[in-house]
Every structure is written in C-alpha cells, then in structure tokens.
Design a protein around this motif. Sequence first.
Motif, PDB file in Angstrom:
ATOM      1  N   UNK A  40       0.836  -1.199   0.000  1.00  0.00           N
ATOM      2  CA  UNK A  40       0.000   0.000   0.000  1.00  0.00           C
ATOM      3  C   UNK A  40       0.870   1.249   0.000  1.00  0.00           C
ATOM      4  N   UNK A  41       1.904   1.273   0.821  1.00  0.00           N
ATOM      5  CA  UNK A  41       2.854   2.377   0.834  1.00  0.00           C
ATOM      6  C   UNK A  41       4.120   1.891   1.530  1.00  0.00           C
ATOM      7  N   UNK A  59       1.947  -3.510  -6.248  1.00  0.00           N
ATOM      8  CA  UNK A  59       1.778  -2.223  -5.587  1.00  0.00           C
ATOM      9  C   UNK A  59       0.424  -1.627  -5.949  1.00  0.00           C
ATOM     10  N   UNK A  60      -0.142  -0.921  -4.998  1.00  0.00           N
ATOM     11  CA  UNK A  60      -1.295  -0.070  -5.282  1.00  0.00           C
ATOM     12  C   UNK A  60      -0.741   1.322  -5.542  1.00  0.00           C
ATOM     13  N   UNK A  61      -0.987   1.897  -6.732  1.00  0.00           N
ATOM     14  CA  UNK A  61      -0.393   3.209  -7.044  1.00  0.00           C
ATOM     15  C   UNK A  61      -0.746   4.259  -5.995  1.00  0.00           C
ATOM     16  N   UNK A  62       0.213   5.100  -5.699  1.00  0.00           N
ATOM     17  CA  UNK A  62      -0.001   6.188  -4.746  1.00  0.00           C
ATOM     18  C   UNK A  62      -0.788   7.312  -5.414  1.00  0.00           C
ATOM     19  N   UNK A  63      -1.461   8.087  -4.601  1.00  0.00           N
ATOM     20  CA  UNK A  63      -2.186   9.228  -5.142  1.00  0.00           C
ATOM     21  C   UNK A  63      -1.360  10.498  -4.973  1.00  0.00           C
ATOM     22  N   UNK A  78      -8.693   4.553  -0.778  1.00  0.00           N
ATOM     23  CA  UNK A  78      -9.851   4.004  -1.496  1.00  0.00           C
ATOM     24  C   UNK A  78      -9.431   2.912  -2.472  1.00  0.00           C
ATOM     25  N   UNK A  79      -8.289   3.117  -3.127  1.00  0.00           N
ATOM     26  CA  UNK A  79      -7.815   2.113  -4.078  1.00  0.00           C
ATOM     27  C   UNK A  79      -7.454   0.813  -3.377  1.00  0.00           C
ATOM     28  N   UNK A  80      -6.862   0.892  -2.207  1.00  0.00           N
ATOM     29  CA  UNK A  80      -6.498  -0.327  -1.472  1.00  0.00           C
ATOM     30  C   UNK A  80      -7.752  -1.067  -1.035  1.00  0.00           C
ATOM     31  N   UNK A 113      -8.774   0.338   6.896  1.00  0.00           N
ATOM     32  CA  UNK A 113      -8.423  -0.923   6.237  1.00  0.00           C
ATOM     33  C   UNK A 113      -8.827  -2.117   7.098  1.00  0.00           C
ATOM     34  N   UNK A 114      -8.593  -2.005   8.406  1.00  0.00           N
ATOM     35  CA  UNK A 114      -8.966  -3.101   9.306  1.00  0.00           C
ATOM     36  C   UNK A 114     -10.472  -3.287   9.337  1.00  0.00           C
ATOM     37  N   UNK A 115     -11.228  -2.166   9.357  1.00  0.00           N
ATOM     38  CA  UNK A 115     -12.690  -2.270   9.332  1.00  0.00           C
ATOM     39  C   UNK A 115     -13.179  -2.937   8.050  1.00  0.00           C
TER      40      UNK A 115
END
Length: 833
Positions: A40-41, A59-63, A78-80, A113-115
């Motif tokens: 994620x980062x 990787x999930x691209x960074x914003x 949101x992407x993750x 993310x945990x939720x």
Amino acid sequence: MTGRGRLRVLLGAAPGVGKTYAMLEEGVRLSAEGRDVVIAVVETHGRAATARMTTGLPRVPLRQVEHRGVSLTEMDLDAVIERRPDVALVDELAHTNAPGSRNAKRWEDVAELLEAGIDVISTVNIQHIASLTDVVEQITGAAQRETIPDEILRGAHQVEVVDLAPQALRDRLSGGLVYPAERIDAALSNYFRLGNLTALRELALLWLADEVDQSLRDYRAQHGIERTWETRERVVVTLTGGPEGETLLRRGARIAARSSGGELIAVHVTAQDGLAGSRPGELVPLRALVEQLGGTYHQVVGDDVPTALVEFARSVDATQLVIGVSRRGRLAAALTGPGIGATVIRESGDIDVHIVTHSAAGRRRALPRRGGALTAKRRIAGLLVALTGGPLLTWALSLTRSPESITSDVLSYQLLVVVVAIVGGIWPALFAAVLSGLTLDYFFIQPLYTVSIADPLHMLALLLYVIIAVLVSIVVDRAARRSRAARRAAAESELIQTVAGSVIRGQDAVQAIVDRAREAFARTGAQLRDGDAIIASSGIPVAVPPAISLPVGPTARFELDGPEPAASEHRLLTVLAAQLEAALEVRELTEVASEIAPIAASDRVRGALLSALSHDLRRPLAAATAAVGGLRTAGAALSPEDRAELLETADESLESLAALVTDLLDVSRLQAGVLAIVPIPVDPVDVIAPALDELGLGPADVELDLAPDAPQVLADPVLLQRVIVNLLANAARHAPVHAPVRVTTSSFADTVEIRIVDQGPGIPEERRDDVFVPFQRLGDTDNSTGLGLGLALSKGFTEGMGGTLEPEDTPGGGLTMVVSLPRLTAQPTEEVR
C-alpha cells in the motif's frame, strides 16, 4: 472477506534497524504461501536493499496531492480498499498525511483498512508512541511531532520488536546504509549516539515487556487466577526512613538482579499520625539511591502499615517483599505482641517475605508527639510490673520469712517500687507503693494475715514508700520529658534543614517545601494558594475551607487538609510558611533576572556594534579622504589613468560607507541610540534565501542541505540575515573554485544549528579566538574585499539573540562556522525517520 482485519506492528528502537525490510520480507513469505499481499505504501528512503525487497510484490499506485505548489504522494486508501487484498503492507504507521487527505494520520487510514477486513502489517519507531515522547526527548534531545496513541498500538493483534545492537546500527549508518553521506556525520554525533541508541533499545524492549505483562494480567483476570505468576521478579523494599534503609535497598537490588528483567520497587508507608512518621530528611538520600539502583519510589498512606504494604505489593504483582528486622527491644516486643514483620508474613500469601537484619535491629526509633512525658504503653508496662512483680516477690520472701528478715523484706519491696517508678512513672509507682505497704503489713508484720496499723512507725514506713515513689517518678518523668523534647527538636530541626536546603538550591524550592510539609505531617493534601491561583500543590486537592491555612507573604496562603494541628505543630508550620515566603522571593528574583537578560543581550550587541564601527567607518573614510585629497592636490598633473584610479577608490570607499551605514541602520533599528532585539519565530530558510540573493550566490557557488521540516528558531530575522550574509561572504571568498560552500540546517535538543561549510585553508586552532576580535581579516587588507559587519559583530548579534557562533574544522580541510540558536518551544524539532 468478512470480519475485522488483524494488525501486526513491527516496532523499532530507532530508524535504520530494519523494520521496513522485515515487513517486506514477511510480505514475500506470505505471498509465497498463496496469500494476496500488496504494497500500500513503503518508504525506502533511498536504501537499495529495501528497494530490492519490493520486487515481485504488487503495488497499489499512490495518489498525488498538491499542497502549496508542491506535489506530494500519499497512500491511496480508497484504491487499497477497492483492491481488497488479504494483507496490505503500510509503512510508517505514525506518518502525518498531506493536508486535504480524508484522515490526518496514517494510523487512521489503517483503522479503515482493518474495518474493511484487510490484514495490515505496519512499522513504527518507539519515539512515535505518544506516552513515551517526553522520555525520548530527554534521551535524544529531539521532540517528535508525529505520534501514535498508545491504545492503537496496544490494540494490535501482534507487536514485534525488530532489534539491532546499537553498535551494529552505527556501523550501518557509517556505511551509508541508512542516510545519505552528507547526513552521516550529523546523525552519528546527535541522534545516533551510542548511549542514545542503547537507551532507546532498552525502552523498546521494556515497552513490549510491559505490554506482555498487561496481557498476562488480563488473562489472569478473565480466568479468575489470583495467584501471582512469577514470570519475572518484582522486589518491593519497605522503607521506614530509618538507618537500615540503605541495607534493605541494596539487598533488594541484589535479589532483583538475580533474574533477567527484575524490578526494584521501594515503598514508604506514611501513617496518619502527624510527625510521628519517619524523618523526611532521611528519605531524600534513599530516594536518590533507589534511582541509582534503577528502581522506582512510591509513597502510600495507611493507618494499618502491614495491610498497606501487602496491598501495595499485590497491586504491583510483587514476588518478593523485603522488610527490616524490628527496631523494638525484646521487652517492647513481649509487651506489645507481634510486630509488622510477623503480620506481613501472615498476610503475604504467595509473596515471599525477606526479613533482613541490620545494625539498628532491636533499637526502637520514633519521633514522639508532644504531650505527656511517658507514653500510655510505659504506664501500662509499669502497672504490669507492679501486678506481676508484687505477688512473685511476696512468694519468694515468704519462703525465707523470719523475724530477722524484716529489714531485707522492706528493702525488697522498696526496690520494687523504684523499678515500677522507672518503668511506668508516678501513677503505677503510687499504686505499687500502696500495694507493697499493705502486702508487707499483711504477710510479714505481726499479727500476720491482718492489716492493722497499731504502731505509728508502720504508718511512717508506708508514707516513706509513697514519698520515695513520688520522688523517683518525678525524676523519671522529667528525664523522659526532656529526652522526648530533645528527639522532637532534632526531628523538627532536620525537617527545617531539609526545607532550607531546598530554598538555598533554588530549584523549584516552593514545590519541594509543599511536598515535604505534606509528607512530614502525613496530610492527604497541601497547597500554596494566591487568591484563586494555586502556585504549588501536593497530594489530593485541599478541601474548602481548609483545615489549616497560614499566611505566606502579603497575599498567598499555605493550606493543608487534616485535623487541627497541635500548638507545637502549628509553630513548625509557621516556620515552613516563612520558608515558603523566602522561596517565593527567590522565584521573584529569578524572574526579575530573566527580565534583565534581554537588556544584557542588547548591551552585548551594542558593544559589538560600536567596536566594529570604530574600525569599519574609519578605514573607508580614510581611503575616500586620501583619494579626494590626491585629486585636489595634484589636479591637472595627474595622468588619466591615475585620476581614474583615485576616482574609483573614492567611489568604492563611499559606496562601502553608504552600504555600511544603510545596513547598520536597517539591522539595528536604532531609536534614540538604543539597539532593540525583537526575537520572533523564524524559519531558517526564510533567512538563508535572502542572504544568498543579497550576495548573488547561485547553485554553482552554494550547495544547500536544509532539513525538509526545519524547526523554527527564536531570533531577530534582520540580525540573523546580517550574520548569515557575513559568514557566507567569508566562506565564498576562501572556498576553492571547484568546491562550493555548503549550507546545512539540523536540530538537536533545544537548539537549531545553521552550518556554513567551506573547504578553504581554514583557521589554525591557535588563531580561532582572534577572528572574533574587531577587526581581524587574517591578511585581507585591500579595500575591494568588502567591509561586511565583521565576525565580531556577527558573534555579538548571535549572542544577543541567545545563541552561539563557533568555528569548527571541516572534515578533509576547511572551516565550518556553526550558528546555534534556541528552538521555538512550541515547534517540534526535525522528524527523525
């Protein structure tokens, strides 16, 4: 995917121990097991080994976030969530998100993310834990802006310490594996000192150990397990303030040291009996010894000392309890029953109790109360001696009774009366005298077994018994009264001595006196109030109205909870109030001295200014005068070249004069000849940039290495710019063509350093003091080098702003000028990652 995700945190003692590398390594392992793992980062900080570990993990691209014209990258939350992996790798849990993000902190992103049911593996350093930031700042001198609440970390399903020996971390840093080369020297000499890293490592391990302890306590509470599990030794040492305290502490420390991670805890129980507790002066060195041995000191209040000790020991999960042998003598122990030690042993349960002998064993020491000369215990003891000694003496004398033994019988009963008088005083002695006279008449004087006083001599004998008893009792009472008064006076003197020492030392003496007074008189609360403002307090808040209220100075009052004091205690409280008044005067004088400090600073700057002016103005003025005089004297006889050279010299000198006067007027903001210093929050970058523009220095001349989140300093911006301009001009003049001047900023403890580094010839160590003497140029005497303000003026300006200007050697040759200024208190120092 359903349910809440699990959080796993890798905790490090310092940057560079390998948390991110370990996180990526775990991600690779889980991916190989078939789990969907994404990055994620990740912050690699330019570390090649860490960057290589990211290969092969999706990787999930960074914003991209725009803030004040700067493009910042942040995790795309949101992407993750839309990607919905099994495990997300989120580096730097305490990171602050860019302005405009949905959440201010990265740990809040992780909570979402945990939720969403996504497991998260993250990293954090011990310095970012909110409850430890003050401790870390004391160790390293660096305050932290980015923190994470303790409950977030404690709520994680798994916390692991990524450990690395301090010297190994320094070796990694020296090898360029943590920071770029230009930051290595500053890091090794500041944050990454060996002592700092050792303390941070211990802090991280202890935090995790405490977390494990809490988990163990929760488990025991959930399963109703009351018995202590001896996972590590916690040794509680009982301090009474007596001479045995040092022996008990050292014995307890040895017991705690026998097991890994053992804790030493010292406790003093204050009973609710005024000054009848321990001498306060004797607890001060014991507290210092506890800290020296690595333990903690606690003080509890309780009427029942054994119960209070056992309850405290259970509250801290103690495994060992160390107490001293009673100082009571055998007679006192026989008359008053089992002491504290026996009661503690009976109530301790599964806590081991060590009773340690000492030199004061068997000797009772207590601070007596004012009142009667003899205590009730001594009177009771005297009655017991009379009631038991009389029958025993009668039985023994009756075995040898004869008409010739009457004299020895009378003297034996007389001796019994004297003994009772010594033990119990006048009333038990009178009782023994009457009882002895009647017994002597009944058993030993004819007619036997009757009480009759037929002979006047018998009445005289009984009166002599009573008179002797009274006389002996008066002597005993007077001796006891004086002895108690002497001990009481010694205790009060020691208390006043301790308080007076706090006043003389002057370091928070007001608070020290309030604390000592509350402890000495065993009160639950004490405070010093001035109107509605509370200057200092100790214990719980004092009730309204307070039980005791004494005036301190014209407006303040010293207030305590508890019963009304006796007359002697009131006198001692009056002395403490006078000491408080003296301490307040010391505090006021200190405040006045701090107010005078800026005036002294301005005077130093003014002195430096006048010293520099005496040379700076004279030199260009003399050059201009000589040039104009030459033109007027020679006139037409001068060649065009000579005329041009004289005009150029005059023009140059007059321009220098104009620039000097303009700069000095602008810098000093002179008003009626007074130089005012106005320290305000200043960003060093806001001063360095204009200084470069003023000198016309570009990227080819100066290399900047400024901290990205440079802390603000308290300084006068105009004065500081003059200092930077002068130092930059000197450095640029002496720096080689191929080696530009380097300007760096860094922070450590409560100071911010601006370093101007050149690789020129440097200054010999024996001449470093000379460069600040107005006006030393080390051989630069031509008029074209520029006058500047001089290093003397720069040093005066810097010291006037509360800073320092010091020369240092540049590694590899050259000179480094270090400007150290006070950091803005409310502004945290540079974030260490």
